[in-house]
Design an enzyme around this catalytic site. Structure first.
Site, mmCIF file in Angstrom:
data_model
loop_
_atom_site.group_PDB
_atom_site.id
_atom_site.type_symbol
_atom_site.label_atom_id
_atom_site.label_comp_id
_atom_site.label_asym_id
_atom_site.label_seq_id
_atom_site.Cartn_x
_atom_site.Cartn_y
_atom_site.Cartn_z
ATOM 1 C CE1 TYR A 165 -7.057 42.635 5.885
ATOM 2 C CE2 TYR A 165 -7.933 44.786 5.079
ATOM 3 C CZ TYR A 165 -7.654 43.260 4.842
ATOM 4 O OH TYR A 165 -8.178 42.820 3.765
ATOM 5 C CG ASP A 260 -2.846 51.727 5.761
ATOM 6 O OD1 ASP A 260 -3.841 52.555 5.137
ATOM 7 O OD2 ASP A 260 -3.151 50.533 5.682
ATOM 8 C CE LYS A 288 -11.211 51.299 3.383
ATOM 9 N NZ LYS A 288 -11.908 50.217 2.990
HETATM 10 N N1 HOZ Z 1 -11.583 45.026 4.758
HETATM 11 C C1 HOZ Z 1 -12.065 46.185 3.979
HETATM 12 C C2 HOZ Z 1 -12.863 47.028 5.367
HETATM 13 N N2 HOZ Z 1 -12.107 47.093 6.520
HETATM 14 C C3 HOZ Z 1 -13.055 45.968 3.151
HETATM 15 C C4 HOZ Z 1 -14.124 44.873 3.463
HETATM 16 C C5 HOZ Z 1 -15.111 44.658 2.281
HETATM 17 O O1 HOZ Z 1 -14.940 45.368 1.195
HETATM 18 O O2 HOZ Z 1 -15.998 43.742 2.282
#
Ligand code: HOZ
Length: 452
Positions: A165, A260, A288
């Site tokens: 992702y 990534d 992050k």
């Molecule tokens: N999709 C991110 C974690 N893999 C963030 C999810 C979130 O902030 O709710």
């Protein structure tokens, strides 16, 4: 704490926990209000807890390795804001830096010295990022990186891997992990087929499929983008030789290789997976940790590729709040703490190894078949006896069992990511005592799964 299957839409609750003593009345009240105002009551889908069969807890505050919900219940936090909080909540140096920046102003939309300092810290840690552009999120970073790769190569095809992702970028929401996997969405509505037909999704860790795809379409590929250690289908490390072959094939095809490292950068090592493996990508995306808990992303890479970015080159990318002084201050403070402590990553690795080993023992004791994947301070307990090496094997997990485990852990004061397809994160604020408490909680939680 009662599970409320009627409140969670389509999710079928296979197991239910006995009514507990933990009350979530205030959380529930706030969430009901949120649902009237915000889609699903949340600002990012997985947070709605739908995959774990309950309403979300609403967080009031955090400190160190712990968070407190709106009802005052305390939890050991393994969500860590989905990765950024490598130093735990409210690290004093990060907080002080943000406070100091706040006194100078919240946003200028103009160059500051601090954004240069952050870019320099990033380049020192990631020498492959000869030039760096700061943005506001990981999604912006990956979206921009593939645009630059397309501009640089003059090609269209993007190669990605199933279960990875890279944020909610149109072209990358193909067989994606994270929330897309959690909600079992086959495809995302609102993205024209015309956009996704330029994306090739290959199975992660399948070197033969990789060779085959590059043999057939390598000459059309602008880039390949990969989470070099996947966190978004749960934690799935690369098989030996996989990333090396990806590097060789992209080089041969003159396609841009994008690591990534939004999740892994500064988390698995100060220099990310690329420093651990010695594999040098052409471009890297970060997010992050580099924001210390505030919204920052970055993309960068070879100087000749980054020369495509406007105003130096013809690829446009911009942002009002890019290089925001508060976020940059948090990021600099974070990286300084990480950079001056050579033993930090080894300590994190050992603590997480200890936790992972003990969780496996508890699962074994309860007779619950699990596979525990871990790299450094990222881990996932998959409720499947099979090795999890790709998206197909991750999906063999019993997600209802995960839901039962999650709910029992929460009831016992341990806050895990609310999805089988996300990684849990250990921070430097976690202690041996937190590990002990987590292991104790897991005993009852695995039993709850076993006696479903
Ligand atoms: N999709 C991110 C974690 N893999 C963030 C999810 C979130 O902030 O709710």
């Amino acid at each position: 704490m009662g599970c409320r299957p009627e409140a969670v839409g389509k999710i079928i609750i296979a197991y239910s926990l006995p009514e507990g003593t933990v009350k979530h009345d205030r959380s529930s009240e706030i969430f009901q209000r949120a649902r009237r105002l915000i889609p699903g009551g949340v600002n990012s889908p997985v947070r709605a807890f739908r995959a774990v069969g309950m309403e979300p807890i609403v967080i009031g505050r955090g400190a160190g390795a712990h968070v407190w919900d709106a009802d005052g219940n305390q939890y050991i936090d393994y969500l860590g804001s989905w990765g950024p909080l490598l130093l735990g909540h409210c690290h004093p140096e990060v907080i002080d830096a943000v406070r100091a920046a706040l006194d100078r102003g919240t946003s200028f939309g103009a160059p500051t010295e601090q954004e240069v300092d952050l870019a320099q810290l990033i380049r020192e840690a990631f020498p492959s990022m000869e030039k760096v552009r700061l943005v506001n999120s990981g999604t912006e970073a990956t979206m921009s990186a593939i645009r630059v790769a397309r501009g640089f190569t003059g090609r269209t095809i993007v190669v990605k891997f199933e279960g990875c992702y890279h944020g909610h970028v149109d072209a990358l929401l193909v067989k994606a992990g994270s929330g897309v996997a959690t909600l079992s969405l086959p495809d995302t509505a609102g993205i024209p087929e015309d956009v996704t037909r330029h994306t090739i999704a290959l199975p992660f860790n399948d070197t033969d499929a990789l060779r085959d795809a590059f043999q057939r379409r390598g000459g059309e590929a602008a880039c390949a983008i990969v989470e070099p250690v996947v966190g978004n289908m749960g934690c799935v490390p690369p098989a030996p030789g996989f990333l090396e072959e990806l590097r060789r094939l992209t080089q041969q095809a003159a396609a841009v290789l994008i690591f990534d490292e939004v999740m892994t950068g500064f988390r698995l090592d100060y220099g990310g997976v690329q420093r651990l493996t010695g594999i040098v990508p052409d471009m890297t995306t970060l997010g992050k940790v580099i924001g210390g808990g505030l919204p920052v992303g970055a993309y960068g890479g070879r100087a000749d590729i980054m020369a495509q970015v406007a105003p130096e080159g013809p690829v446009y990318q911009a942002g009002t709040l890019s290089g925001n002084p508060l976020a940059v201050a948090a990021g600099i403070a974070m990286l300084k703490v990480l950079g001056r402590d050579p033993g930090l990553y080894t300590r994190l690795d050992r603590l997480t190894e200890q936790l992972a080993g003990r969780l496996l023992e508890e699962a074994g004791r309860a007779g619950v078949p699990v596979t525990l994947n871990r790299r450094g301070s990222m881990f996932t307990v998959f409720f499947t006896p099979r090795p999890v090496t790709d998206y197909a094997s991750a999906k063999t997990s019993d997600t209802a069992a995960f839901g039962a485990f999650f709910r029992a852990m929460l009831e016992a004061g341990v806050y895990l990511p609310p999805s089988q397809f996300e990684a849990a994160f250990v921070s430097t604020a976690h202690t041996d005592a937190d590990v002990e408490a987590t292991v104790r909680a897991s005993r009852g939680a695995f039993e709850a799964v076993a006696h479903k």
